[in-house]
Every structure is written in structure tokens, then in C-alpha cells.
Design a protein around this motif. Structure first.
Motif, PDB file in Angstrom:
ATOM      1  N   LYS A 124     -17.215 -35.966   4.310  1.00  0.00           N
ATOM      2  CA  LYS A 124     -17.085 -34.870   3.361  1.00  0.00           C
ATOM      3  C   LYS A 124     -17.674 -33.571   3.915  1.00  0.00           C
ATOM      4  CE  LYS A 124     -18.267 -34.243  -1.199  1.00  0.00           C
ATOM      5  NZ  LYS A 124     -17.697 -34.056  -2.452  1.00  0.00           N
ATOM      6  N   VAL A 125     -18.804 -33.668   4.619  1.00  0.00           N
ATOM      7  CA  VAL A 125     -19.383 -32.454   5.198  1.00  0.00           C
ATOM      8  C   VAL A 125     -18.841 -32.237   6.615  1.00  0.00           C
ATOM      9  CG1 VAL A 125     -21.448 -32.601   3.786  1.00  0.00           C
ATOM     10  CG2 VAL A 125     -21.461 -33.600   6.055  1.00  0.00           C
TER      11      VAL A 125
ATOM     12  N   VAL B 252     -25.851 -32.148   7.269  1.00  0.00           N
ATOM     13  CA  VAL B 252     -26.368 -33.515   7.213  1.00  0.00           C
ATOM     14  C   VAL B 252     -27.377 -33.626   6.072  1.00  0.00           C
ATOM     15  CG1 VAL B 252     -27.753 -35.246   8.384  1.00  0.00           C
ATOM     16  CG2 VAL B 252     -26.016 -34.003   9.651  1.00  0.00           C
ATOM     17  N   ALA B 253     -28.225 -32.595   5.938  1.00  0.00           N
ATOM     18  CA  ALA B 253     -29.231 -32.631   4.878  1.00  0.00           C
ATOM     19  C   ALA B 253     -28.557 -32.718   3.506  1.00  0.00           C
ATOM     20  CB  ALA B 253     -30.131 -31.405   4.966  1.00  0.00           C
ATOM     21  N   ILE B 254     -27.447 -31.988   3.360  1.00  0.00           N
ATOM     22  CA  ILE B 254     -26.723 -32.067   2.084  1.00  0.00           C
ATOM     23  C   ILE B 254     -26.162 -33.476   1.897  1.00  0.00           C
ATOM     24  CG2 ILE B 254     -24.710 -31.198   0.807  1.00  0.00           C
ATOM     25  CD1 ILE B 254     -25.179 -28.485   2.174  1.00  0.00           C
ATOM     26  N   ALA B 255     -25.551 -34.027   2.963  1.00  0.00           N
ATOM     27  CA  ALA B 255     -24.999 -35.383   2.875  1.00  0.00           C
ATOM     28  C   ALA B 255     -26.108 -36.384   2.562  1.00  0.00           C
ATOM     29  CB  ALA B 255     -24.309 -35.751   4.187  1.00  0.00           C
ATOM     30  N   ARG B 256     -27.270 -36.185   3.180  1.00  0.00           N
ATOM     31  CA  ARG B 256     -28.374 -37.119   2.945  1.00  0.00           C
ATOM     32  C   ARG B 256     -28.758 -37.135   1.461  1.00  0.00           C
ATOM     33  NH1 ARG B 256     -34.147 -36.040   5.741  1.00  0.00           N
ATOM     34  NH2 ARG B 256     -34.126 -34.260   4.344  1.00  0.00           N
ATOM     35  N   SER B 257     -28.792 -35.939   0.857  1.00  0.00           N
ATOM     36  CA  SER B 257     -29.113 -35.887  -0.574  1.00  0.00           C
ATOM     37  C   SER B 257     -28.020 -36.539  -1.400  1.00  0.00           C
ATOM     38  CB  SER B 257     -29.274 -34.437  -1.026  1.00  0.00           C
ATOM     39  OG  SER B 257     -30.328 -33.837  -0.329  1.00  0.00           O
TER      40      SER B 257
END
Lengths: 255, 432
Positions: free
Chosen positions: A136-137, A158-163
Motif C-alpha cells: 500500500k505504501v 515504512v513508519a506509516i505502514a508499521r502503524s
């Protein structure tokens, strides 16, 4: 755009902040904050540095402790009980200015860590979810690299995906693009816009006014620990009421 | 820049420059000597002076080393063989080999036991040191301390068996509860292990055989380099987890926990190790219940472990402080609780930063094990200064013996240091 966004907002309350106050020692950082965020709402918070905007959203997931007033997230009243705090934190995703990825873990491990240990998801399922959000990202091919090998924009995505792997109901963004090169800001903003279009409840501290115009339902301007003005983006940018807001907007839009 | 037009400011690149190979290095041994040894007059003089000192050192020591005598039975016989020439009396090492390695009281027909324990040690530490080895090997690592204890001390096998059983039961209880709460699991594991140990102690006494499979050797009979190795390995492996706990305790928000850790660390760091060892030798017995007669070896291990864990705690605290605050916040914001955040995020990174400091302390601790010679334990230095130099045969052979001890220590310490450098490279994931 703004109208379609409006329609996704429900009456359900996601966050209710009541008369919240915070001090750093004797310094009064947040003064009488009242804010109600509905599910599906996208709020952009802006203001000069030191105005308390980061502190405000950090209070919502208890990274900072407030001393007076109440914060209610998803119907749960935030208290100092650790179990209560961990429960709220697992429902609220957060992205930081400096990404704060875990440098000793691969991208995939960064994304699966919390689902495996907090949600007790089986490893295989957590990896599938992680790959879904990495796609998605738009960086699934980086899954086995380490954060240090990625560009700033990729790290923030990645930080957004991690959340997102924690399937949060609310996302907080603390100046997600201010540590990035201009060319990378766009790729992060595109990800955030996509997220907004899916109806995620979002609170963003940012100075990206284009982003605010495009996706926000509401823009909040803060100064000296207070909410000075809030309005729909069109009205906020075209017709600011408070002289402080007018000055701020002329400063940042002036050049 | 062939496509620039010198007279105008405007410039548009029409073709991209292909990457070019770097200029070739001009080499040759003569050029290397000139560049590195004699680049200027001052450096040339320094080189010559340094070479002269090297010559002095080697011309003094090489004849002594190379002309060494390896097969004499006493110092006087050695001097006869040398007949006035310069030469070392290395025969003291070959003649007292077993005493230097095992001490003078360990039964000589049982030397295979500590030797086997040493060989198995390499098998046991391999999966801990080399993280790429299969994790299943850790099972042997878990068994090893009990096996090594039985091999070295001998005696009835029930003691180590029940000790191991207690650990296994404790671990099983821990593993069952850890998904609920780390603290509860830890407490439950410790209680379960203690019950097994207590019951095992009673059963073990009842089953005590008339003649054990391996002859029992009391701690007083351990000695030589074996004693240094045993103390070093036991104390390093115990003080690392204790040091981690102390470092975390010192950062704790709970005032009592924090206070205890601070007082412990500051007290132990403020006292010389040798004082602690005298306490272990003479006074610690007063703190234990009368008649319990805690073994001297264990008392020494407790003191050295206390000492090094305080230092390791401070090194790890440095590593914790070096981590950006964002790492703690990211772990918090994902909903990880304190034990999870520490175990999965903070400690792996903090320990990695602390490797050089921890290794420094481990090496220092290993060398400090020779201090036990002052409380009349016969480690390798105790053996040299006591039985060997006091014997009529070898009275006066200092250089050879201490050189031998230095070589043994150097091999181990250099090995540790090389390993830590490899480990740092292996764990470097951040700036590749």
C-alpha cells in the motif's frame, strides 16, 4: 473533494478532550484545550514552534502526561493505569518527525513486531498483513532491508505502514514531512492522502498547507498553548479571523 | 566539460557523463618505504630510532627465548646444560605443567575431567557467541553448567540433576505464564524452581550412593589456570544479566528499586576488589546461616560477580542513554509494555552499543581472577608464587613462569577482543 470528505464523517466521537491542561515544571504548555474529533475526521493542526501542537497530540496517546482535564479515546478515559494506556496506544497509530524505525530490525520485522507481541497475531498472518501495507505504501521490495538502507521518504512510509499493521482506528502524525527533502515530501503526503480517502480518523501536525486544503475537514491554529482558531480549510485560509492567525498565514504563505 | 561555452553563463548539459574508473595507484615496494617510513627528514629519524629500539629489544630477548632449555628437572641442572650461555629455563613449565594448569591438589588421575569440561565449553558457548548457528544447540548450553559442575567437582550426580530439573520446571512455568505477564511468569518460574530444588535436596540426600561414579573433589583442591578459567567464565556469565538488571533498575521510576540499585552500584564501585575478596574469605560466612558452610569458591564467585556486575551496569547505562528518545517513544506508541519494549527494542540496541565496554570489563575481570591468590587460593599465580617458586628445584625461575602465565592470559583475552570486533561488524545493520 472537501465535500466528499465531509460525507464520511460520522456522529460517533473518536476523541474527546475536555478542559485539558499541561505544565512542564512551571511552564504552562497547554491551556484549557477542548477538542472533539469525530470518527473519520481529518484535522490539521498548525502553529508556530513552541505553540504546544506536538504536545497536544502526544497527550492523546499518553507519550506526555496531562495534569488537568480529561482525554477520552474511543470511549476509554485515559488514566495513569498502564494497562489502560497500552490499550489506547494499540488503537492509536503514531508517526514521528524522525520516523523512529527500529534500526536493528528489518523493514518486515519492524512491521510485524507489535502485531506479534501486542496483538498475539501468528507470525505468518502478521507477515501477510505487513506485506499488504508495505504494498500500500509502495515499498514491498524493501521488506528485507534495514531502515538505514532506505531514503527518508521511504522510511517515513515504512513508519506509516508499521502503524497501520496494528489496524489503528486513529492515526496521529507529528510533523511527518519536516525532516524530509522536498522531493520526498510528496511521496509521504500521497500516502497520507490515500489514507485519508479511506476514511481514517487523522490528526496531523504539519505545515503542508496544500495537504490541509486537500484533505482536512478542519484546520486548527494554536499559539501559546491555546487553540486560537479552528475552521474548515476554505474559510480558514481565505478568511482567517484572529490577527495572530492572519500574521502566521502571511508568514508561511507569503513566500 | 567539453560542452560548456566559456563566454556565456547559461548552460544546458546535453549528454550525461559516464562514470569513469578511478586513477590507477602507483605502487612498488620502494615507493611504499619512501611514503611510509622516510617521507620527511624528521620522520626518517623517528623510523631509525624506532628500528634501533626494536633491535635492542630483540637482540636482548631472542637469544634467551631461542636458547631455552626444555628438559631439565631442576634449575641447577638447567644451568649446567646452559653452561654459562644466555638461555631460558622453560623446563619448569614442562615439568610443572599439570600443577600450572590444575593446581597441586587435584587428583592426577582425574585430569581428564576438567579437560573434557573445557572441550565441552567450546560446544556450549558456540551457539551463544555465533548467532547464526542453529538455536537448537542452546539446549546443550543450558545443560552445560550442570554437566561441567559434575565433571569438575564430581560427587553424587543427584545434586546437578535436581538443579537442572529445577531450572527446567521453572522455565516451563515461565513459558506458560509469559504471555500473560512477564513479572508473574518470572516469579512463578522462580517459585517452581525453588520447590523442585528443595524437594530434590531431600531426595538427593536419601539416594546418596556409597561410592559416587566420579570421585568428589573439594573446592580447596581446585587450582592453576583451570581455577582462573572457571572463575572468569562463571563470573562473566553471571554478571551480564545482573548488570542488565541493575542498569534497568537504576533507570526505574520506582524510587526504592532505583535507590537499591544506585547504592549497590556506587558502593561496589567504591570498594577495591581485593577488599571484597578478603570479605569473601573471612567475613561472608557470618552472613550465611550457621553451619551452612557455603563453599569458598561460591563466596569468591559472589564477590567477583557483584564487583563486575556493578561495572557492567554502568556500561549498559551508557548504552541506554545513547539511544535516541524516539526509540522508547516508538515502542510505547505501538502499545508494547515495558518488558517487551526493553527486550525487543531497547536492550538489543543498547547492548550492541555497549559491546566494547562490556568486553573491556570481561577482559579486566578475567585478569582480576588472579587476585584470588592473595586469599590463599592456588590459581596460576598462586601456584607460581607458592608451591613452585618455594620448591628447592625451581627457586628463582621468575621470568619463564610469569611469561607462561602472561601468554595463557594473552591468548584468552586477545581471543575475547577479536571476537567482540567480529560481533560488532556482524551486528552492524544501521549504516550499510
Amino acid at each position: 473533494m472537501a465535500e466528499t470528505a465531509q460525507m464520511q464523517v460520522s456522529d460517533e466521537v473518536a476523541i474527546r478532550i475536555n478542559n485539558m491542561n499541561k505544565w512542564y515544571g512551571a511552564f504552562h504548555v497547554l491551556r484549557d484545550i477542548d477538542l472533539t474529533v469525530h470518527r473519520g475526521e481529518r484535522i490539521v493542526i498548525c502553529g508556530p514552534s513552541g505553540s504546544g501542537k506536538s504536545t497536544l497530540i502526544r497527550c492523546i496517546n499518553a507519550l506526555e502526561e496531562h495534569q488537568k482535564g480529561s482525554i477520552e479515546v474511543d470511549g476509554t478515559l485515559l488514566s495513569s493505569d498502564l494497562k489502560n494506556i497500552d490499550k489506547i496506544r494499540s488503537e492509536v497509530g503514531m508517526c514521528f518527525q524522525h520516523f523512529n524505525l527500529f534500526p536493528h530490525l528489518t523493514i518486515l520485522e519492524n512491521c510485524t513486531l507489535a502485531p506479534i507481541w501486542v496483538r498475539k497475531t501468528p507470525k505468518k498472518e502478521a507477515e501477510e498483513t505487513a506485506m499488504h501495507f508495505l504494498e500500500k505504501v509502495k515499498i514491498p521490495d524493501q521488506a528485507n532491508k534495514y531502515p538505514g538502507q532506505l531514503s527518508g521518504g521511504q522510511q517515513q512510509r515504512v513508519a506509516i505502514a508499521r502503524s497501520l499493521c496494528m489496524r489503528p482506528r486513529i492515526m496521529l502524525f507529528d510533523e511527518p514531512t519536516s525532516a524530509l527533502d522536498p522531493e520526498m515530501i510528496k511521496e509521504v503526503l500521497d500516502t497520507m492522502i490515500e489514507l485519508a480517502e479511506e476514511g481514517m480518523t487523522m490528526l496531523c501536525v504539519t505545515h503542508e498547507m496544500g495537504f490541509a486544503r486537500q484533505v482536512a475537514n478542519r484546520v486548527i491554529f494554536m499559539d501559546e498553548g491555546q487553540i486560537v482558531e479552528q475552521n474548515e480549510p476554505e474559510a480558514f485560509f481565505n478568511n482567517p479571523q484572529s490577527p495572530r492567525t492572519q500574521l502566521f498565514l502571511s508568514q508561511i504563505l507569503g513566500h | 566539460m567539453s560542452d560548456t561555452h566559456a563566454e556565456s553563463i547559461a548552460f544546458v548539459r546535453e549528454s550525461s557523463l559516464p562514470p569513469a574508473a578511478p586513477p590507477e595507484k602507483v605502487g612498488g615496494p620502494f615507493k611504499w618505504v619512501k611514503d611510509n617510513l622516510f617521507p620527511t627528514w624528521a620522520n626518517a629519524i623517528l623510523t631509525i630510532v624506532a628500528l634501533y629500539f626494536l633491535y635492542l629489544l630483540l637482540s636482548g630477548s631472542l637469544p634467551w627465548l631461542l636458547n631455552g632449555v626444555w628438559n631439565a628437572s631442576s634449575l641447577s641442572e638447567c644451568r649446567e646444560i646452559l653452561d654459562g650461555a644466555t638461555g631460558a629455563c622453560f623446563s619448569v613449565i614442562s615439568e610443572r605443567w599439570h600443577q600450572l594448569l590444575f593446581g597441586f591438589k587435584y587428583p592426577s588421575d582425574q585430569y581428564w575431567r576438567p579437560t573434557l569440561a573445557l572441550v565441552l565449553l567450546f560446544l556450549a558457548v558456540a551457539p551463544v557467541l555465533f548467532i547464526d548457528l542453529p538455536r537448537k544447540l542452546l539446549i546443550f548450553t543450558g545443560i552445560y553448567p550442570f554437566l561441567a559442575f559434575w565433571l569438575i567437582w564430581g560427587g553424587p550426580i543427584w545434586g546437578p540433576v535436581f538443579a537442572l530439573l529445577g531450572v527446567i520446571v521453572g522455565y516451563m512455568v515461565y513459558a506458560r505464564l509469559v504471555h500473560n505477564s512477564f513479572a508473574k511468569a518470572l516469579a512463578g518460574g522462580i517459585v517452581a524452581a525453588a520447590i523442585v530444588w528443595y524437594v530434590g535436596g531431600i531426595i538427593g540426600d536419601a539416594l546418596r550412593p556409597a561410592r559416587p561414579l566420579l570421585e568428589a573433589v573439594p573446592s580447596r583442591d581446585l587450582g592453576g589456570f583451570m581455577l582462573n578459567m572457571m572463575l572468569g567464565i562463571t563470573c562473566v556469565s553471571l554478571s551480564l544479566p545482573i548488570g542488565i538488571a541493575l542498569a534497568l533498575g537504576r533507570q526505574s521510576h520506582l524510587p526504592i528499586v532505583k535507590g537499591i540499585c544506585v547504592v549497590f552500584i556506587e558502593f561496589v564501585r567504591g570498594v577495591p576488589l581485593i577488599t571484597l575478596l578478603f570479605v569473601a574469605n573471612v567475613m561472608l560466612a557470618y552472613f550465611f546461616p550457621p553451619g551452612s558452610g557455603v563453599d569458598l569458591f561460591i563466596r569468591v564467585v559472589i564477590m567477583i560477580t557483584m564487583f563486575s556486575s556493578a561495572y557492567i551496569a554502568e556500561v549498559i547505562r551508557g548504552g541506554l542513554a545513547a539511544l535516541p528518545k524516539g526509540q522508547y517513544e516508538a515502542a510505547d506508541s505501538l502499545g508494547l509494555d515495558y518488558p517487551q519494549a526493553m527486550r525487543l527494542i531497547i536492550l538489543p540496541q543498547a547492548l550492541k552499543i555497549s559491546i566494547p565496554g562490556i568486553v573491556n570489563i570481561a577482559v579486566g575481570l578475567f585478569k582480576d581472577t588472579t587476585l584470588v591468590s592473595v586469599i590463599s587460593l592456588f590459581d596460576i599465580i598462586g601456584m607460581i608464587r607458592g608451591p613452585i617458586l618455594a620448591s628447592t628445584d625451581w627457586n628463582g625461575v621468575y621470568w619463564e613462569l610469569f611469561l607462561f602465565a602472561s601468554v595463557l592470559f594473552f591468548i584468552v583475552c586477545y581471543g575475547i577482543s577479536q571476537y567482540s570486533q567480529w560481533l560488532e561488524r556482524r551486528l552492524a545493520t544501521d549504516h550499510r
